[in-house]
Scaffold this active site. Sequence first.
Site, short mmCIF file in Angstrom:
data_model
loop_
_atom_site.label_atom_id
_atom_site.label_comp_id
_atom_site.label_asym_id
_atom_site.label_seq_id
_atom_site.Cartn_x
_atom_site.Cartn_y
_atom_site.Cartn_z
CB SER A 143 -0.87 0.13 1.09
OG SER A 143 -1.73 1.20 1.35
CE1 TYR A 156 -4.08 -2.10 5.51
CE2 TYR A 156 -3.60 0.01 4.81
CZ TYR A 156 -3.79 -1.09 4.72
OH TYR A 156 -3.83 -1.29 3.28
N1 LIG Z 1 -8.86 -0.25 -1.33
C1 LIG Z 1 -7.85 0.51 -1.11
O1 LIG Z 1 -7.58 1.74 -1.10
C2 LIG Z 1 -6.16 -0.23 -0.85
C3 LIG Z 1 -5.30 0.53 -0.82
C4 LIG Z 1 -4.01 0.28 -0.65
C5 LIG Z 1 -3.77 -1.09 -0.43
N2 LIG Z 1 -5.00 -2.00 -0.75
C6 LIG Z 1 -4.93 -3.63 -0.40
O2 LIG Z 1 -5.27 -4.21 -1.23
C7 LIG Z 1 -5.60 -5.48 -0.85
C8 LIG Z 1 -7.40 -5.87 -1.14
O3 LIG Z 1 -8.15 -4.84 -0.42
P1 LIG Z 1 -9.51 -4.22 -1.00
O4 LIG Z 1 -9.45 -2.90 -0.94
O5 LIG Z 1 -9.73 -5.03 -2.39
O6 LIG Z 1 -10.56 -4.66 0.01
P2 LIG Z 1 -11.65 -5.76 0.24
O7 LIG Z 1 -12.67 -5.31 -1.05
O8 LIG Z 1 -12.20 -5.45 1.50
O9 LIG Z 1 -11.21 -7.03 -0.17
C9 LIG Z 1 -10.39 -7.77 0.99
C10 LIG Z 1 -10.11 -9.03 0.51
O10 LIG Z 1 -9.39 -9.88 1.66
C11 LIG Z 1 -10.03 -11.28 1.88
N3 LIG Z 1 -9.71 -11.34 3.27
C12 LIG Z 1 -9.68 -10.79 4.34
N4 LIG Z 1 -9.49 -11.49 5.52
C13 LIG Z 1 -9.33 -12.59 4.77
C14 LIG Z 1 -8.86 -13.80 5.58
N5 LIG Z 1 -8.51 -13.86 6.83
N6 LIG Z 1 -8.46 -14.97 4.72
C15 LIG Z 1 -8.64 -14.96 3.41
N7 LIG Z 1 -9.14 -13.89 2.73
C16 LIG Z 1 -9.47 -12.59 3.61
C17 LIG Z 1 -11.63 -10.74 1.81
O11 LIG Z 1 -12.08 -11.89 1.62
P3 LIG Z 1 -13.31 -12.83 2.38
O12 LIG Z 1 -13.93 -11.81 3.52
O13 LIG Z 1 -14.32 -13.45 1.44
O14 LIG Z 1 -12.42 -13.68 3.16
C18 LIG Z 1 -11.72 -9.96 0.55
O15 LIG Z 1 -11.81 -10.67 -0.77
C19 LIG Z 1 -5.41 -5.56 0.89
O16 LIG Z 1 -4.34 -6.20 0.94
C20 LIG Z 1 -5.33 -4.16 0.99
O17 LIG Z 1 -4.70 -3.71 2.25
C21 LIG Z 1 -6.18 -1.39 -0.73
#
Ligand SMILES: NC(=O)c1ccc[n+]([C@@H]2O[C@H](COP(=O)([O-])OP(=O)(O)OC[C@H]3O[C@@H](n4cnc5c(N)ncnc54)[C@H](OP(=O)(O)O)[C@@H]3O)[C@@H](O)[C@H]2O)c1
Length: 245
Positions: A143, A156
């Site tokens: 991130s 985080y």
């Molecule tokens: N959105 C942003 O602004 C942003 C910015 C920088 C980095 N990121 C990173 O991008 C990645 C994806 O996030 P996103 O933004 O797409 O958020 P999201 O829509 O909330 O997706 C998060 C994913 O992680 C999975 N997850 C959470 N806990 C888990 C566990 N214990 N085992 C397996 N899967 C798990 C969830 O699936 P289930 O609940 O079905 O398990 C979901 O598919 C993350 O690493 C986040 O830190 C996001």
Amino acid sequence: METLQNKTAIITGASSGIGKAIAHHLASHGANVVLAARRSEKLKELSDEVKKDYSVDTKVIETDVTKKEDLENLVKETKEAFGSVDIFVNNAGVMLLSFLKNDHVDEWEQMVDVNIKGVLFGIHASLPTMIEQESGHVINISSVAGHEVFPSSAVYSATKYAVRALSMGMEKELSSTGVRVTNISPGAVDTELTDHITDGDVLDMFKGRSTQTLNAEDIAKAVTYAVTQPDYVDVNEVMVRPMQK
Ligand SMILES: NC(=O)c1ccc[n+]([C@@H]2O[C@H](COP(=O)([O-])OP(=O)(O)OC[C@H]3O[C@@H](n4cnc5c(N)ncnc54)[C@H](OP(=O)(O)O)[C@@H]3O)[C@@H](O)[C@H]2O)c1
């Protein structure tokens, strides 16, 4: 651009947001995709969509990345089904922003378990196969918060700095093995990530604030860019931020 036909990609956290978009994008370039997360119903819906839209195979494997055995099983089942693991995307993550003074210690632990231990278990499960194959590509989703710390992001950010440190170590240790690693650092992306924040002070801080965000597909494109380079090219770090309004 190299084709992804006959390549197999495992994506953790594929049930929503960035992981779902990565699955779509890699499949649209010909990769077979293995979809991993805890919500298997969402994964089945995605699998149906992907099969309908592209001529690739998919597999759904319910996975909790905090459980080492789940990641070991994910790789084992993928090899049985497809014969190789060419791309492993460590994407699953949680962002439970809170102020340190509010002591959300259980959420700190959850972030360490998912964001750091989950990535370590993904590396543990996939690396021996990639080293044996003398090829493979690990994508770690860090991130912008893995480069900067802002109020409420201390824990985080600590987890995302850790992901970046792991990526940097992998680059240095693996470059002679045929295994490539890319650390991707997204800025704000419109997904479900912020829906799970419980700290009232953080929710108050964000109230009424409008920030420009990226689409999940913008990050998926960065993943596809990295994995479609010629095999002597190792794209180690990609940061993708939204322009501000
Ligand atoms: N959105 C942003 O602004 C942003 C910015 C920088 C980095 N990121 C990173 O991008 C990645 C994806 O996030 P996103 O933004 O797409 O958020 P999201 O829509 O909330 O997706 C998060 C994913 O992680 C999975 N997850 C959470 N806990 C888990 C566990 N214990 N085992 C397996 N899967 C798990 C969830 O699936 P289930 O609940 O079905 O398990 C979901 O598919 C993350 O690493 C986040 O830190 C996001």
